[in-house]
Write an enzyme that holds these catalytic residues in place. Structure first.
Site, PDB file in Angstrom:
ATOM      1  N   SER A  11       0.811  -1.218   0.000  1.00 32.37           N
ATOM      2  CA  SER A  11       0.000   0.000   0.000  1.00 32.37           C
ATOM      3  C   SER A  11       0.844   1.268   0.000  1.00 32.37           C
ATOM      4  O   SER A  11       0.414   2.307  -0.519  1.00 32.37           O
ATOM      5  CB  SER A  11      -0.931   0.007   1.209  1.00 32.37           C
ATOM      6  OG  SER A  11      -0.197  -0.099   2.423  1.00 32.37           O
ATOM      7  N   ASP A 193      -0.731   7.346  10.185  1.00 29.87           N
ATOM      8  CA  ASP A 193      -1.550   6.396  10.938  1.00 29.87           C
ATOM      9  C   ASP A 193      -0.688   5.333  11.623  1.00 29.87           C
ATOM     10  O   ASP A 193      -1.151   4.246  11.906  1.00 29.87           O
ATOM     11  CB  ASP A 193      -2.576   5.721  10.014  1.00 29.87           C
ATOM     12  CG  ASP A 193      -1.927   4.946   8.872  1.00 29.87           C
ATOM     13  OD1 ASP A 193      -0.670   4.930   8.796  1.00 29.87           O
ATOM     14  OD2 ASP A 193      -2.652   4.352   8.051  1.00 29.87           O
ATOM     15  N   HIS A 196       1.425   4.289   7.333  1.00 29.05           N
ATOM     16  CA  HIS A 196       1.467   4.938   6.023  1.00 29.05           C
ATOM     17  C   HIS A 196       2.028   6.351   6.140  1.00 29.05           C
ATOM     18  O   HIS A 196       2.032   6.945   7.220  1.00 29.05           O
ATOM     19  CB  HIS A 196       0.066   4.945   5.403  1.00 29.05           C
ATOM     20  CG  HIS A 196      -0.470   3.571   5.160  1.00 29.05           C
ATOM     21  ND1 HIS A 196      -1.279   2.937   6.072  1.00 29.05           N
ATOM     22  CD2 HIS A 196      -0.276   2.708   4.137  1.00 29.05           C
ATOM     23  CE1 HIS A 196      -1.583   1.727   5.620  1.00 29.05           C
ATOM     24  NE2 HIS A 196      -0.977   1.563   4.445  1.00 29.05           N
TER      25      HIS A 196
END
Length: 244
Positions: A11, A193, A196
């Site tokens: 991600s 977070d 990320h």
């Protein structure tokens, strides 16, 4: 044919084309020279990446490269480990890959890419550090234990393994885990977070990738520009510039 740089990862790679993302910054940096191609897969670990790598980089691309040469990518970044490092007894255990297997998987991915494109530069990137308090605020799935699914200590073990694989394979590596922690405020300024990246965190990755690529000989000074620049076009006979 314009050359390519592929970004292969999880991600943190998939999000890299967002506003201020490190992938978008690379595309802007190399505009008119290189196409930066995103191959990011949120949530993936190296076990899954190894399973799908041939679909991500299919044989047709190899055949095209063999016929014309232009399709051989200049570089591929390989950026996995954040999901492998999920703890096996926490809420994201299904993503966990033991560190010894992680190393084997990374080596297999490197071997696949080197066999497909022997002249392509590969850059390994370690997982980033983890802010455990931040992870508790942003759980991916229901967290009944109330414990972070990742720890910074575990991420560090996978970062060390990634650096080790790079050394064994003779590849450059961006040790993001150590690099980010050089700033005492890394939790707040680099992570949004606990995992990320913020815009500043993306900036760190972008600047470090540029430095690593430069060390391999890939830079604005060494790469050809696609088609004549406006300053190179003769205003008295513009079309003559396109006869080359």
């Amino acid at each position: 044919m314009r050359r390519k740089i592929y970004l292969f990862g999880d991600s943190i790679t998939e999000e890299s084309f967002g506003d201020g993302g490190w992938g978008a910054s690379l595309a802007h940096h190399f505009s008119r020279m290189v196409d930066v191609v995103l191959r990011g897969y949120s949530g993936y670990n190296t076990r899954w990446a190894l399973r799908v790598v041939e679909r991500v980089f299919p044989a047709e691309a190899e055949e095209e490269a063999g016929s014309g040469g232009g399709a051989v990518p200049l570089a591929v970044t390989v950026f996995f480990g954040a999901n492998d490092a999920c703890l096996p007894d926490r809420c994201s255990a299904f993503q966990h890959v033991p560190v010894d297997e992680y190393k084997l998987n990374l080596k297999a991915i490197v071997s696949f890419l080197k066999k497909r494109w022997p002249t392509t530069e590969l850059l390994l990137i370690t997982p980033p550090p983890i802010d455990e308090a931040g992870r508790l605020l942003y759980p991916f799935i229901e967290n009944q234990l109330g414990l972070p699914e990742r720890t910074n200590e575990a991420a560090g073990a996978y970062a060390k393994a990634c650096v080790s694989v790079a050394g064994e394979c003779g590849l450059p590596v961006l040790d993001l885990w150590n690099k980010m922690q050089q700033n005492p405020d890394w939790r707040k300024i680099y992570l949004r977070d606990g995992l990320h990246l913020t815009e500043l965190g993306n900036r760190v990755v972008f600047e470090e990738v540029i430095c690593k690529l430069r060390e391999t000989g890939l830079s604005l000074e060494t790469l050809p520009v696609d088609l004549p620049l406006i300053a190179e076009i003769d205003p008295t006979d513009p079309l003559r510039s396109f006869q080359q």
